[in-house]
Design an enzyme around this catalytic site. Structure first.
Site, mmCIF file in Angstrom:
data_model
loop_
_atom_site.group_PDB
_atom_site.id
_atom_site.type_symbol
_atom_site.label_atom_id
_atom_site.label_comp_id
_atom_site.label_asym_id
_atom_site.label_seq_id
_atom_site.Cartn_x
_atom_site.Cartn_y
_atom_site.Cartn_z
ATOM 1 N N CYS A 167 6.799 -10.496 -5.360
ATOM 2 C CA CYS A 167 7.320 -9.518 -4.721
ATOM 3 C C CYS A 167 8.945 -9.909 -4.590
ATOM 4 O O CYS A 167 9.736 -9.176 -4.395
ATOM 5 C CB CYS A 167 7.107 -9.674 -3.025
ATOM 6 S SG CYS A 167 6.675 -11.310 -2.465
ATOM 7 N N GLU B 274 10.091 -0.933 -7.513
ATOM 8 C CA GLU B 274 9.426 -1.993 -7.816
ATOM 9 C C GLU B 274 8.352 -1.925 -8.945
ATOM 10 O O GLU B 274 7.563 -1.113 -8.632
ATOM 11 C CB GLU B 274 8.736 -2.690 -6.722
ATOM 12 C CG GLU B 274 8.002 -4.176 -6.855
ATOM 13 C CD GLU B 274 7.549 -4.504 -5.434
ATOM 14 O OE1 GLU B 274 6.654 -3.812 -4.870
ATOM 15 O OE2 GLU B 274 7.738 -5.756 -5.099
HETATM 16 P P1 NDP Z 1 -1.600 -2.377 -1.535
HETATM 17 O O1 NDP Z 1 -0.492 -2.605 -0.439
HETATM 18 O O2 NDP Z 1 -2.216 -1.404 -1.473
HETATM 19 O O3 NDP Z 1 -2.586 -3.761 -1.225
HETATM 20 C C1 NDP Z 1 -2.418 -4.792 -0.626
HETATM 21 C C2 NDP Z 1 -3.165 -5.239 0.522
HETATM 22 O O4 NDP Z 1 -3.630 -4.038 1.252
HETATM 23 C C3 NDP Z 1 -4.777 -5.267 -0.188
HETATM 24 O O5 NDP Z 1 -5.841 -6.059 0.525
HETATM 25 C C4 NDP Z 1 -5.252 -3.739 -0.034
HETATM 26 O O6 NDP Z 1 -6.619 -3.767 -0.195
HETATM 27 C C5 NDP Z 1 -4.932 -3.532 1.283
HETATM 28 N N1 NDP Z 1 -4.699 -2.137 1.704
HETATM 29 C C6 NDP Z 1 -4.826 -0.988 0.944
HETATM 30 N N2 NDP Z 1 -4.529 0.189 1.505
HETATM 31 C C7 NDP Z 1 -4.619 -0.241 2.728
HETATM 32 C C8 NDP Z 1 -4.509 0.358 4.143
HETATM 33 N N3 NDP Z 1 -4.480 1.680 4.100
HETATM 34 N N4 NDP Z 1 -4.383 -0.154 5.138
HETATM 35 C C9 NDP Z 1 -4.738 -1.713 5.148
HETATM 36 N N5 NDP Z 1 -4.564 -2.257 4.088
HETATM 37 C C10 NDP Z 1 -4.746 -1.808 2.888
HETATM 38 O O7 NDP Z 1 -0.833 -2.934 -2.867
HETATM 39 P P2 NDP Z 1 -1.310 -2.462 -4.451
HETATM 40 O O8 NDP Z 1 -2.624 -3.235 -4.867
HETATM 41 O O9 NDP Z 1 -1.868 -0.877 -4.384
HETATM 42 O O10 NDP Z 1 -0.345 -2.453 -5.304
HETATM 43 C C11 NDP Z 1 0.844 -1.272 -5.421
HETATM 44 C C12 NDP Z 1 1.970 -1.957 -5.404
HETATM 45 O O11 NDP Z 1 2.550 -2.504 -4.341
HETATM 46 C C13 NDP Z 1 2.452 -2.849 -6.687
HETATM 47 O O12 NDP Z 1 2.835 -2.046 -7.802
HETATM 48 C C14 NDP Z 1 3.535 -3.577 -6.084
HETATM 49 O O13 NDP Z 1 4.699 -3.078 -6.329
HETATM 50 C C15 NDP Z 1 3.317 -3.615 -4.527
HETATM 51 N N6 NDP Z 1 2.763 -4.981 -4.116
HETATM 52 C C16 NDP Z 1 3.727 -5.637 -3.448
HETATM 53 C C17 NDP Z 1 3.189 -6.846 -3.110
HETATM 54 C C18 NDP Z 1 3.904 -8.036 -2.322
HETATM 55 O O14 NDP Z 1 3.847 -9.336 -2.490
HETATM 56 N N7 NDP Z 1 5.060 -7.608 -1.759
HETATM 57 C C19 NDP Z 1 1.772 -7.259 -3.246
HETATM 58 C C20 NDP Z 1 1.054 -6.478 -4.009
HETATM 59 C C21 NDP Z 1 1.458 -5.156 -4.243
HETATM 60 P P3 NDP Z 1 -7.244 -3.316 -1.546
HETATM 61 O O15 NDP Z 1 -7.018 -4.281 -2.580
HETATM 62 O O16 NDP Z 1 -8.994 -3.369 -1.272
HETATM 63 O O17 NDP Z 1 -6.912 -1.909 -1.943
#
Ligand code: NDP
Length: 518
Positions: A331, A428
């Protein structure tokens, strides 16, 4: 039990990390670098694979609720894959709102009957014990993390696992000193906290969240990301090994909706989320008006600013570390290189030379610098954004490295001639892709660095201490590194401005987030 099908293999162009447009041919590397990389040269590395046998991955995992492994109410499982081989690693329980309800009940009971009643110094002993077990089992954790996430073993071994253990050690020290953490008040725990973590640093994000929560006297329900559940489930074993009272930590695997069920449950008093800005917004909307405490650690588009007086080779290393650490799935990655125009040509040439030496491939090889992308979905996101960069007129360069035939790998990618309006400068990417923008004056550098919806981190490279202070004070970023990048320490707070979220994790500020009224 039903199980999900393996993901389809990605298209060849995406798998090879190559953009789909013909204008993006790789430029040859400098001759001296190319010769140094030739297989017959004295610089060729022999493979140094870490043993997979160190990870005792079971074929199937249940949910960890009330100190016991439980089957999910749905009876269903999902498969977690090794991103470097596309092979299944294990079946993991597919939890649901019903399971979240059971886990929250266990956490609520444990808070009321056990954890909040325990003398703080006794709570500290559990945290110290967890830290020691993580250290003792560090190789097992590192190998499991690398197999499940695709990150290089060098990083899971040297960064993720030691830092996770250090967080438990650090917050153990606070557990019996809470009255010093909030002078003049009587700090109290929130009760049950709900935590949802992402896939880029699975164990480390767990530690960032669970360690301060327990030190402050809370109990926890944590949901790991669906593509990287294994180290969280291994951590459940550590909780049992440490004799942590049942229900103090509950770890439940399941889809995003289950994360929302945890966050919105009225018995959950505090929510901590790390992940995408879009999901962070949904969570904030979902719990608005319910009086819950919330910390959000979301995305970033950090500027790594190189001034013309910087020590260039050190700055090149810092820029490389800033964007290629953990394949850029970070991030706070320094994904925008802001380089002063007078040195831009020289700096980019040195950067390309260094990129050409990066070893991309098997994450289990101790020589590997850039491992596998965590999922096919993330590969596609990276591919789409890179294609947009080319289409919008930026100039793409990639080293001539050869990627493995199987697995989700992406070549380290450098864009020059990037305009601030390009998607690759604004969005991002969460992959090994660096966008270069030039500037002439200090003010222009600050303006361009702040020209983003995010505000998580930034880097400054200069010999002048006064310039560091002048620029850092004007950067709208939660963390500013000077002549270094991606440095993490349990004692140091981390968090963002604007669309990067709010609240801090780490340090005393990270402890405050888990104390009512701090
Ligand atoms: P998400 O935000 O979807 O996932 C992060 C966590 O949230 C996972 O545990 C996911 O579960 C969970 N989640 C997903 N949908 C919900 C919801 N509606 N309510 C509560 N929790 C939820 O990230 P992505 O994996 O889709 O990644 C997409 C983009 O996000 C990446 O390309 C990146 O740009 C960004 N990202 C940023 C991060 C950071 O550290 N700031 C970390 C990860 C991603 P599950 O895995 O079961 O979907």
């Amino acid at each position: 039990m039903s199980s999900e099908q393996p993901p389809k293999r990605p298209e060849r162009a995406a798998r090879r990390g190559a953009p789909s447009t013909p204008t993006a041919a790789a430029t040859p590397v400098a001759p001296h670098v190319a010769s140094a990389l030739a297989a017959s040269s004295p610089w060729a590395y022999a493979p140094a694979p870490e043993s997979k046998e160190l990870a005792l991955i079971r074929p199937r995992y249940g949910l960890f609720i009330d100190g016991q492994e439980r089957a999910p109410a749905s009876g269903e499982v999902v498969i977690t894959y090794n991103p470097a081989t596309e092979e299944p690693l294990a079946e993991v329980a597919k939890g649901s709102a019903e399971d979240a309800d059971r886990a929250i009940s266990a956490a609520e009971r444990a808070h009321r009957k056990t954890w909040s009643k325990l003398a703080p110094r006794e709570r500290a002993k559990f945290l110290y014990r967890i830290s020691r077990i993580l250290q003792e089992r560090s190789r097992e954790f590192a190998v499991t993390e690398t197999l499940d996430s695709g990150k290089p073993i060098r990083e899971s071994r040297d960064v993720d696992v030691p830092l996770a253990a250090a967080h438990f050690w650090y917050y153990a020290g606070w557990a019996d000193k809470l009255e010093y953490a909030v002078p003049g008040r009587r700090p109290e725990s929130h009760g049950v906290v709900g935590q949802v973590i992402p896939w880029n640093f699975p164990l480390l994000m767990l530690a960032w969240k669970i360690a301060p929560a327990l030190a402050a006297g809370n109990t926890v329900v944590l949901k790991p990301a669906s593509t990287t559940p294994l180290t969280a489930l291994l951590f459940a074993e550590v909780c049992r090994q440490a004799d942590l009272p049942p229900g103090v930590v509950n770890i439940i695997t399941g889809p995003g909706e289950m994360g929302m069920a945890i966050a919105t449950d009225p018995r959950v008093a505090k929510v901590a989320f790390t992940g995408s800005t879009s999901v962070g917004i949904k969570i904030a909307q979902g719990i608005a008006g319910h009086g819950k405490a919330l910390t959000l650690e979301l995305g970033g588009k950090a500027a790594n600013i190189v001034f013309d007086d910087a020590a260039l080779d050190q700055a090149v290393e810092g820029v490389i570390n800033g964007i290629f650490f953990n394949q850029g799935e970070v991030c706070c990655a320094g994904s925008r290189l802001l380089v002063q125009e007078s040195i831009a040509e020289e700096f980019v040439a040195r950067l390309k030379d260094r990129m050409a030496t990066l070893r991309v491939g098997d994450p289990m090889d101790k020589n590997t610098d850039v491992g596998a992308i965590n999922s096919l979905a993330q590969m596609e996101t990276i591919g789409e954004l890179v294609a947009s960069g080319v289409a919008e007129g930026a100039e793409l360069w990639q080293p001539g490295c050869v990627l493995p035939d199987r697995g989700w790998f992406y070549k380290p990618t450098l864009f020059t001639n990037v305009a601030q309006s390009h998607r690759i400068a604004r969005e991002e990417i969460f992959g090994p892709v660096l966008s270069t923008i030039t500037f002439r004056t200090v003010d222009e550098a600050i303006e361009k660095a702040n020209n983003t919806a995010y505000g998580l981190s930034a880097g400054i490279w200069t010999e002048k201490g006064s310039r560091i202070l002048q620029v850092a004070a004007q950067l709208k970023a939660g963390v500013v590194w000077a002549n270094t990048f991606n440095r993490f320490d349990p004692t140091s707070p981390f968090g963002g401005y604007k669309e990067s979220g709010y609240g801090r994790e780490g340090g005393l500020q990270g402890l405050h987030a888990y104390l009512r009224g701090a």
